[in-house]
Design a protein around this motif. Structure first.
Motif, short mmCIF file in Angstrom:
data_model
loop_
_atom_site.label_atom_id
_atom_site.label_comp_id
_atom_site.label_asym_id
_atom_site.label_seq_id
_atom_site.Cartn_x
_atom_site.Cartn_y
_atom_site.Cartn_z
N ARG A 48 41.44 36.09 26.68
CA ARG A 48 41.46 35.22 27.88
C ARG A 48 39.76 35.26 28.00
N GLY A 49 38.90 35.92 27.37
CA GLY A 49 37.44 35.90 27.80
C GLY A 49 37.04 36.95 28.42
N THR A 50 35.82 37.18 28.76
CA THR A 50 35.01 38.27 29.62
C THR A 50 34.20 37.84 30.52
N VAL A 51 34.28 38.22 31.74
CA VAL A 51 33.47 38.05 32.84
C VAL A 51 32.77 39.31 33.42
N ILE A 52 31.45 39.23 33.52
CA ILE A 52 30.75 40.18 34.01
C ILE A 52 29.76 40.01 35.18
N ASN A 53 29.52 40.66 36.09
CA ASN A 53 28.50 40.52 37.32
C ASN A 53 28.33 41.81 38.01
N PRO A 54 27.43 42.42 37.62
CA PRO A 54 27.02 44.07 38.14
C PRO A 54 27.15 43.93 39.84
N GLU A 55 26.97 42.63 40.32
CA GLU A 55 27.03 42.70 41.60
C GLU A 55 28.42 42.56 42.31
N GLY A 56 29.26 42.15 41.65
CA GLY A 56 30.87 42.06 41.92
C GLY A 56 31.27 40.71 41.62
N LEU A 57 32.53 40.54 40.99
CA LEU A 57 33.19 39.39 40.77
C LEU A 57 33.96 38.89 41.64
N ASP A 58 34.32 37.76 41.95
CA ASP A 58 35.35 37.34 42.99
C ASP A 58 36.65 37.51 42.28
N LEU A 59 37.34 38.44 42.76
CA LEU A 59 38.62 38.86 42.21
C LEU A 59 39.83 37.62 42.53
N ALA A 61 39.20 34.57 42.91
CA ALA A 61 38.89 33.51 41.75
C ALA A 61 39.60 33.73 40.49
N LEU A 62 39.42 35.04 40.22
CA LEU A 62 39.76 35.69 38.72
C LEU A 62 41.62 35.30 38.56
N LEU A 63 42.20 35.76 39.70
CA LEU A 63 43.37 35.54 39.83
C LEU A 63 43.73 34.08 39.74
N ILE A 64 43.19 33.13 40.44
CA ILE A 64 43.57 31.72 40.35
C ILE A 64 43.35 30.94 39.03
N MET A 65 42.45 31.69 38.30
CA MET A 65 42.03 31.16 37.07
C MET A 65 43.17 31.62 36.10
N LYS A 66 43.61 32.72 36.18
CA LYS A 66 44.50 33.44 35.30
C LYS A 66 45.99 32.71 35.79
N GLU A 67 46.09 32.19 36.81
CA GLU A 67 47.34 31.61 37.26
C GLU A 67 47.56 30.09 36.84
N LEU A 69 45.02 28.71 34.72
CA LEU A 69 44.29 28.17 33.17
C LEU A 69 45.12 29.15 32.33
N GLY A 70 45.57 30.25 32.91
CA GLY A 70 45.91 31.32 31.80
C GLY A 70 44.51 32.08 31.04
N ARG A 71 43.66 31.83 31.47
CA ARG A 71 42.35 32.32 30.83
C ARG A 71 41.14 32.27 31.86
#
Length: 348
Positions: A48-59, A61-67, A69-71
């Motif tokens: 499903r890919g990889t996402v990186i941000n040392p300052e913090g990801l928008d969790l 938003a990641l959950l919405i993408m997973k639901e 798009l599935g990725r």
């Protein structure tokens, strides 16, 4: 002052998603009780890919993408399509690595390698994967100790039930001399369905329909999931230094309704039991096999997808934990409880 704890993850399947939701749900608890803000700086998945941000990801938003798009969306800031777990660990600047990849019963990889890389980058480690404990526990524990880091795995066996925490915190000074139990929900469910008169194939199909069993159930019914679990338990709790290929495994295939009925007639139930027993000469016997248990024993009363484990000790006798019909929330909680142990500074 509120401290910030950075975590990164491999795997964002059912457990990873539920754990992420738990982080959001418990944000207030983390702030009020632990003076802590947890941010996710990297998530690496196999497909499903990889996402990186040392300052913090928008969790969220990641959950919405997973639901939806599935990725992970390739347009999302920090999307790193060719980044594997070792590179994510190197780049994300996390304090804690959470390993949620799929079990490899053959060698415990690649999870063990990911854990090793995280420890070498001075991260604490939490894993839901029993493979590293079954294949590389002594090596990884020694590396964690050398680095002054925690290596925790409460959810690797028995979901989120506090088994390892109990042994570590409540049985100090005790020697664990034996472990046995029903550790695989799929096989326990199958045996229960067969006791009602169904065939083995019908019981497996029902387990698959209810999503307890994989399309290929061999990992469960041929005992390899149980072998990894009992080996992990023995390595951690009994200093066994064993690997799953040392476990004597008997498949559940071939069990018939007639055998189950005959067991009842004789005052027993047939259960799929994992055990680690220390012989008088000090040798450790590890087995996974269909076994007769008396009708009045705790094991005989554990039905459906429930589990039971009994630990025998030299000073506290026998202690049992029954986990009733665990779901994904319990598995995610095991990861969360390990996170709290690290945040609160608990030591072994």
């Amino acid at each position: 002052m509120e401290k910030t704890v950075k975590i990164c993850m491999t795997g964002f399947g059912n457990v990873g998603v539920r754990f992420a939701r738990m982080l959001l749900e418990q944000e207030r608890q983390l702030a009020d009780e632990y003076g802590c803000r947890v941010i996710v700086t990297g998530v690496c998945t196999r497909t499903r890919g990889t996402v990186i941000n040392p300052e913090g990801l928008d969790l969220g938003a990641l959950l919405i993408m997973k639901e939806e798009l599935g990725r992970f969306d390739s347009e999302y800031p920090g999307f790193a399509p060719d980044c594997g777990a070792p590179e994510m660990i190197e780049r994300c600047g996390a304090d804690i690595f959470i390993e949620l990849s799929t079990l490899s019963v053959k060698d415990g990889e690649p999870a063990s390698g990911y854990i090793r890389a995280a420890l070498e980058h001075d991260m604490h480690v939490i894993t839901a994967n029993k493979g590293p404990e079954a294949w590389r526990y002594a090596e990884l524990k020694a590396l964690a100790d050398e680095r002054g880091k925690r290596y925790l795995f409460e959810t690797a066996v028995l979901d989120g039930a506090p088994l390892f925490n109990m042994a570590r915190s409540c049985l100090r000074g005790c020697e664990i001399t034996g472990i046995r139990g029903i550790l695989n929900t799929t096989t326990n469910f199958i045996l229960g369905e067969m006791e009602k008169g169904g065939t083995y194939d019908e019981a497996v199909a029902e387990a698959q329909r209810r999503q307890f069993a994989e399309a290929d159930p061999s990992m469960d019914v041929d005992g390899w999931d149980g072998a990894a679990k009992i080996c992990a338990l023995a390595n951690v709790l009994m200093n066994a230094g064993a690997t799953p290929d040392a476990v004597k495994v008997t498949s559940l295939r071939g069990i018939t309704f007639g055998e189950l009925k005959a067991a009842r007639t004789q005052g027993f139930r047939l259960k799929y039991i994992c055990s680690a027993e220390r012989a008088a000469d000090g040798a450790l016997r590890l087995t996974v096999a269909p076994s007769l248990v008396p009708l009045d024993s705790p094991e005989a009363l554990v039905n459906g997808t429930s589990n039971i484990i009994t630990i025998r000790t030299d000073m506290m006798g026998e202690l049992s934990i029954i986990e009733k019909d665990p779901e994904i929330k319990q598995t995610a909680y095991g990861v969360y409880s390990d996170l709290l142990s690290i945040i609160s500074g608990e030591r072994e």
